[in-house]
Design a protein around this motif. Structure first.
Motif, PDB file in Angstrom:
ATOM      1  N   SER A  63     -11.241  -1.650   2.809  1.00 43.11           N
ATOM      2  CA  SER A  63      -9.951  -1.086   2.449  1.00 43.11           C
ATOM      3  C   SER A  63      -9.447  -0.261   3.629  1.00 43.11           C
ATOM      4  CB  SER A  63     -10.094  -0.183   1.218  1.00 43.11           C
ATOM      5  OG  SER A  63      -8.923   0.552   0.993  1.00 43.11           O
ATOM      6  N   ASN A  64      -8.145  -0.395   3.931  1.00 43.19           N
ATOM      7  CA  ASN A  64      -7.568   0.421   4.998  1.00 43.19           C
ATOM      8  C   ASN A  64      -6.372   1.232   4.500  1.00 43.19           C
ATOM      9  OD1 ASN A  64      -5.875  -1.782   4.743  1.00 43.19           O
ATOM     10  ND2 ASN A  64      -6.140  -2.494   6.831  1.00 43.19           N
ATOM     11  N   LEU A  65      -6.244   1.334   3.175  1.00 45.88           N
ATOM     12  CA  LEU A  65      -5.207   2.151   2.571  1.00 45.88           C
ATOM     13  C   LEU A  65      -5.661   2.550   1.172  1.00 45.88           C
ATOM     14  CD1 LEU A  65      -2.243   3.265   2.630  1.00 45.88           C
ATOM     15  CD2 LEU A  65      -1.560   1.083   1.613  1.00 45.88           C
ATOM     16  N   ALA A  66      -5.432   3.791   0.815  1.00 45.15           N
ATOM     17  CA  ALA A  66      -5.720   4.254  -0.541  1.00 45.15           C
ATOM     18  C   ALA A  66      -4.480   4.931  -1.094  1.00 45.15           C
ATOM     19  CB  ALA A  66      -6.903   5.225  -0.556  1.00 45.15           C
ATOM     20  N   VAL A  67      -4.162   4.627  -2.341  1.00 48.37           N
ATOM     21  CA  VAL A  67      -3.051   5.258  -3.032  1.00 48.37           C
ATOM     22  C   VAL A  67      -3.649   6.048  -4.191  1.00 48.37           C
ATOM     23  CG1 VAL A  67      -0.952   4.876  -4.379  1.00 48.37           C
ATOM     24  CG2 VAL A  67      -1.433   3.436  -2.386  1.00 48.37           C
ATOM     25  N   ILE A  68      -3.326   7.338  -4.246  1.00 55.52           N
ATOM     26  CA  ILE A  68      -3.903   8.212  -5.262  1.00 55.52           C
ATOM     27  C   ILE A  68      -2.804   8.708  -6.186  1.00 55.52           C
ATOM     28  CG2 ILE A  68      -5.212  10.330  -5.683  1.00 55.52           C
ATOM     29  CD1 ILE A  68      -6.286   9.982  -2.763  1.00 55.52           C
ATOM     30  N   THR A  69      -3.016   8.534  -7.490  1.00 51.84           N
ATOM     31  CA  THR A  69      -2.104   9.058  -8.500  1.00 51.84           C
ATOM     32  C   THR A  69      -2.937   9.837  -9.511  1.00 51.84           C
ATOM     33  OG1 THR A  69      -2.259   6.996  -9.769  1.00 51.84           O
ATOM     34  CG2 THR A  69      -0.401   7.212  -8.255  1.00 51.84           C
ATOM     35  N   HIS A  70      -2.268  10.657 -10.319  1.00 50.84           N
ATOM     36  CA  HIS A  70      -3.021  11.426 -11.300  1.00 50.84           C
ATOM     37  C   HIS A  70      -2.177  11.760 -12.519  1.00 50.84           C
ATOM     38  CE1 HIS A  70      -0.949  14.620  -9.084  1.00 50.84           C
ATOM     39  NE2 HIS A  70      -1.032  15.311 -10.210  1.00 50.84           N
ATOM     40  N   SER A  71      -2.883  12.028 -13.604  1.00 47.29           N
ATOM     41  CA  SER A  71      -2.270  12.569 -14.819  1.00 47.29           C
ATOM     42  C   SER A  71      -2.989  13.886 -15.092  1.00 47.29           C
ATOM     43  CB  SER A  71      -2.454  11.599 -15.996  1.00 47.29           C
ATOM     44  OG  SER A  71      -3.814  11.555 -16.393  1.00 47.29           O
ATOM     45  N   ASP A 102      -6.494   3.734  -5.921  1.00 43.65           N
ATOM     46  CA  ASP A 102      -6.395   2.302  -5.656  1.00 43.65           C
ATOM     47  C   ASP A 102      -6.722   2.074  -4.191  1.00 43.65           C
ATOM     48  OD1 ASP A 102      -5.644   1.457  -8.220  1.00 43.65           O
ATOM     49  OD2 ASP A 102      -3.529   1.841  -7.835  1.00 43.65           O
ATOM     50  N   TYR A 103      -7.741   1.253  -3.945  1.00 47.02           N
ATOM     51  CA  TYR A 103      -8.129   0.893  -2.587  1.00 47.02           C
ATOM     52  C   TYR A 103      -7.480  -0.449  -2.261  1.00 47.02           C
ATOM     53  CZ  TYR A 103     -11.480   4.659  -2.865  1.00 47.02           C
ATOM     54  OH  TYR A 103     -12.056   5.891  -2.991  1.00 47.02           O
ATOM     55  N   ILE A 104      -6.735  -0.480  -1.147  1.00 49.08           N
ATOM     56  CA  ILE A 104      -5.887  -1.611  -0.802  1.00 49.08           C
ATOM     57  C   ILE A 104      -6.267  -2.119   0.579  1.00 49.08           C
ATOM     58  CG2 ILE A 104      -3.469  -2.255  -0.367  1.00 49.08           C
ATOM     59  CD1 ILE A 104      -2.826   0.202  -2.291  1.00 49.08           C
ATOM     60  N   ARG A 105      -6.144  -3.433   0.760  1.00 49.71           N
ATOM     61  CA  ARG A 105      -6.341  -4.031   2.076  1.00 49.71           C
ATOM     62  C   ARG A 105      -4.984  -4.514   2.571  1.00 49.71           C
ATOM     63  NH1 ARG A 105     -10.188  -8.725   1.821  1.00 49.71           N
ATOM     64  NH2 ARG A 105     -11.579  -7.042   1.238  1.00 49.71           N
ATOM     65  N   VAL A 106      -4.504  -3.904   3.660  1.00 45.56           N
ATOM     66  CA  VAL A 106      -3.239  -4.291   4.281  1.00 45.56           C
ATOM     67  C   VAL A 106      -3.574  -5.185   5.463  1.00 45.56           C
ATOM     68  CG1 VAL A 106      -1.158  -3.451   5.446  1.00 45.56           C
ATOM     69  CG2 VAL A 106      -2.187  -2.103   3.602  1.00 45.56           C
ATOM     70  N   LYS A 116       3.010  -8.154   1.768  1.00 37.53           N
ATOM     71  CA  LYS A 116       2.374  -7.728   0.518  1.00 37.53           C
ATOM     72  C   LYS A 116       0.928  -7.340   0.789  1.00 37.53           C
ATOM     73  CE  LYS A 116       4.440 -10.077  -3.357  1.00 37.53           C
ATOM     74  NZ  LYS A 116       4.183 -11.051  -4.409  1.00 37.53           N
ATOM     75  N   ALA A 117       0.421  -6.464  -0.053  1.00 37.68           N
ATOM     76  CA  ALA A 117      -0.990  -6.081   0.025  1.00 37.68           C
ATOM     77  C   ALA A 117      -1.537  -6.019  -1.388  1.00 37.68           C
ATOM     78  CB  ALA A 117      -1.135  -4.729   0.720  1.00 37.68           C
ATOM     79  N   LYS A 118      -2.817  -6.352  -1.538  1.00 41.81           N
ATOM     80  CA  LYS A 118      -3.426  -6.367  -2.860  1.00 41.81           C
ATOM     81  C   LYS A 118      -4.360  -5.182  -3.044  1.00 41.81           C
ATOM     82  CE  LYS A 118      -3.436 -11.237  -4.008  1.00 41.81           C
ATOM     83  NZ  LYS A 118      -4.261 -12.344  -4.474  1.00 41.81           N
ATOM     84  N   VAL A 119      -4.352  -4.660  -4.264  1.00 41.06           N
ATOM     85  CA  VAL A 119      -5.344  -3.658  -4.630  1.00 41.06           C
ATOM     86  C   VAL A 119      -6.671  -4.399  -4.766  1.00 41.06           C
ATOM     87  CG1 VAL A 119      -6.101  -2.048  -6.419  1.00 41.06           C
ATOM     88  CG2 VAL A 119      -3.681  -2.172  -5.801  1.00 41.06           C
ATOM     89  N   LYS A 120      -7.673  -3.952  -4.016  1.00 40.48           N
ATOM     90  CA  LYS A 120      -8.977  -4.598  -4.035  1.00 40.48           C
ATOM     91  C   LYS A 120      -9.942  -3.930  -5.004  1.00 40.48           C
ATOM     92  CE  LYS A 120      -9.305  -7.736  -1.688  1.00 40.48           C
ATOM     93  NZ  LYS A 120      -8.885  -9.095  -2.002  1.00 40.48           N
ATOM     94  N   SER A 121      -9.686  -2.645  -5.295  1.00 39.84           N
ATOM     95  CA  SER A 121     -10.555  -1.916  -6.220  1.00 39.84           C
ATOM     96  C   SER A 121      -9.802  -0.711  -6.751  1.00 39.84           C
ATOM     97  CB  SER A 121     -11.824  -1.464  -5.490  1.00 39.84           C
ATOM     98  OG  SER A 121     -12.706  -0.803  -6.366  1.00 39.84           O
ATOM     99  N   ARG A 122     -10.051  -0.360  -7.998  1.00 41.67           N
ATOM    100  CA  ARG A 122      -9.439   0.825  -8.611  1.00 41.67           C
ATOM    101  C   ARG A 122     -10.568   1.668  -9.204  1.00 41.67           C
ATOM    102  NH1 ARG A 122      -4.363   0.885 -12.663  1.00 41.67           N
ATOM    103  NH2 ARG A 122      -3.360   1.077 -10.641  1.00 41.67           N
TER     104      ARG A 122
END
Length: 104
Positions: free
Chosen positions: A24-32, A39-43, A49-55
């Motif tokens: 993964s070379n990108l992570a998107v972090i959200t919270h409640s 979300d770990y993403i490979r760009v 487009k990029a796909k989430v590879k793991s959450r």
């Protein structure tokens, strides 16, 4: 369910598939108010487009413990390997790929 042995140590099993890891070379972090979602993403270069590879979904307490553990490991890494340099921010994605745009 994980079981603990007589010495009160957690036995952790790591399958071959999981041991290979996911790049993964990108992570998107959200919270409640009850959880953090990472979300770990490979760009890939030249791809729009990029796909989430793991959450991974964590409780706030576990996220804080992870942050502390990451900072500790970064300090240990930098003590041996030197300071980790971060490229300039604000360029959209946190990394810029060189070379020509992919074509089919």
């Amino acid at each position: 369910m994980e079981q603990q042995n007589k010495d009160n140590q957690l036995q952790i099993e790591l399958s071959e598939e999981i041991a290979e890891g996911i790049f993964s070379n990108l992570a998107v972090i959200t919270h409640s108010n009850t959880e953090f979602v990472i979300d770990y993403i490979r760009v890939m270069p030249g791809m729009p487009k990029a796909k989430v590879k793991s959450r991974i979904i964590l409780t706030p307490e576990h996220v804080k413990r992870m942050a502390i553990a990451l900072l500790d490991n970064i300090e240990k890494y930098e003590a041996i390997n030197g300071r980790i340099k971060i490229q300039e921010e604000g360029a959209g994605l946190p990394m810029q790929f060189g070379g020509p745009t992919a074509q089919a």
